[in-house]
Design a protein around this motif. Structure first.
Motif, PDB file in Angstrom:
ATOM      1  N   SER A  71       0.836  -1.198   0.000  1.00  0.00           N
ATOM      2  CA  SER A  71       0.000   0.000   0.000  1.00  0.00           C
ATOM      3  C   SER A  71       0.874   1.252   0.000  1.00  0.00           C
ATOM      4  O   SER A  71       0.519   2.256  -0.617  1.00  0.00           O
ATOM      5  CB  SER A  71      -0.980   0.001   1.182  1.00  0.00           C
ATOM      6  OG  SER A  71      -0.319  -0.190   2.411  1.00  0.00           O
ATOM      7  N   LYS A  72       2.027   1.186   0.635  1.00  0.00           N
ATOM      8  CA  LYS A  72       2.964   2.315   0.636  1.00  0.00           C
ATOM      9  C   LYS A  72       3.425   2.608  -0.793  1.00  0.00           C
ATOM     10  O   LYS A  72       3.493   3.759  -1.212  1.00  0.00           O
ATOM     11  CB  LYS A  72       4.158   1.966   1.528  1.00  0.00           C
ATOM     12  CG  LYS A  72       4.904   3.136   2.077  1.00  0.00           C
ATOM     13  CD  LYS A  72       6.004   2.631   2.995  1.00  0.00           C
ATOM     14  CE  LYS A  72       6.334   3.641   4.052  1.00  0.00           C
ATOM     15  NZ  LYS A  72       7.320   3.136   5.001  1.00  0.00           N
ATOM     16  N   ASN A  87      -1.973   5.866   3.243  1.00  0.00           N
ATOM     17  CA  ASN A  87      -1.614   4.478   3.525  1.00  0.00           C
ATOM     18  C   ASN A  87      -2.184   4.034   4.871  1.00  0.00           C
ATOM     19  O   ASN A  87      -2.097   4.756   5.854  1.00  0.00           O
ATOM     20  CB  ASN A  87      -0.084   4.353   3.539  1.00  0.00           C
ATOM     21  CG  ASN A  87       0.385   2.942   3.750  1.00  0.00           C
ATOM     22  OD1 ASN A  87      -0.272   1.976   3.369  1.00  0.00           O
ATOM     23  ND2 ASN A  87       1.541   2.806   4.369  1.00  0.00           N
TER      24      ASN A  87
END
Length: 103
Positions: A71-72, A87
Motif C-alpha cells: 500500500s505504501k 496508507n
C-alpha cells in the motif's frame, strides 16, 4: 522528481475504522486471491500491479494491503497521478474490524 518534504500520509487501522463511518474510497491492493480470503466490506480490490491504471473520480483514497508495504508503494504511484492517497499502516495484519469473505 523526488521531493524531500513530501511524506507519505498514513493512518492507523483504528483511525480507518472511524473513517469508515463516512463514505470513503478504500482500495485493497492485494491479489484477488488474498482479497477473497477476507477484506474490509467497503474496500475495492485494485491489485498493486494495476494501480497505475486507477482512474477514480475522488481526490482522496485510502490504500490497504496485508502489511502496509504494497500500500505504501501504491500511495506513491497514486500521489504521482494527483490523488491524495493515504496508507493504512500495518494493513490487514493489524485490522481488528469486521471482514467479508474468507473463512
Amino acid at each position: 522528481m523526488f521531493n524531500l518534504f513530501q511524506r507519505n500520509t498514513a493512518i492507523s487501522t483504528k483511525d480507518l475504522a472511524e473513517k469508515l463511518k463516512e463514505p470513503i474510497t478504500l482500495l485493497d491492493v492485494r491479489t484477488p486471491e488474498e482479497y477473497r480470503g477476507g477484506h474490509i466490506t467497503k474496500a475495492s480490490n485494485y491489485p498493486l500491479n494495476k494501480i497505475d491504471r486507477y482512474q477514480g473520480k475522488e481526490k482522496e483514497v485510502y490504500v490497504i494491503c496485508q502489511s502496509g508495504m504494497r500500500s505504501k508503494q501504491a500511495v506513491k504511484i497514486l500521489k504521482q497521478k494527483g490523488y491524495e492517497a493515504i496508507n493504512v499502516q500495518g494493513g490487514m495484519n493489524r485490522w481488528q474490524g469486521p471482514t467479508r469473505g474468507g473463512k
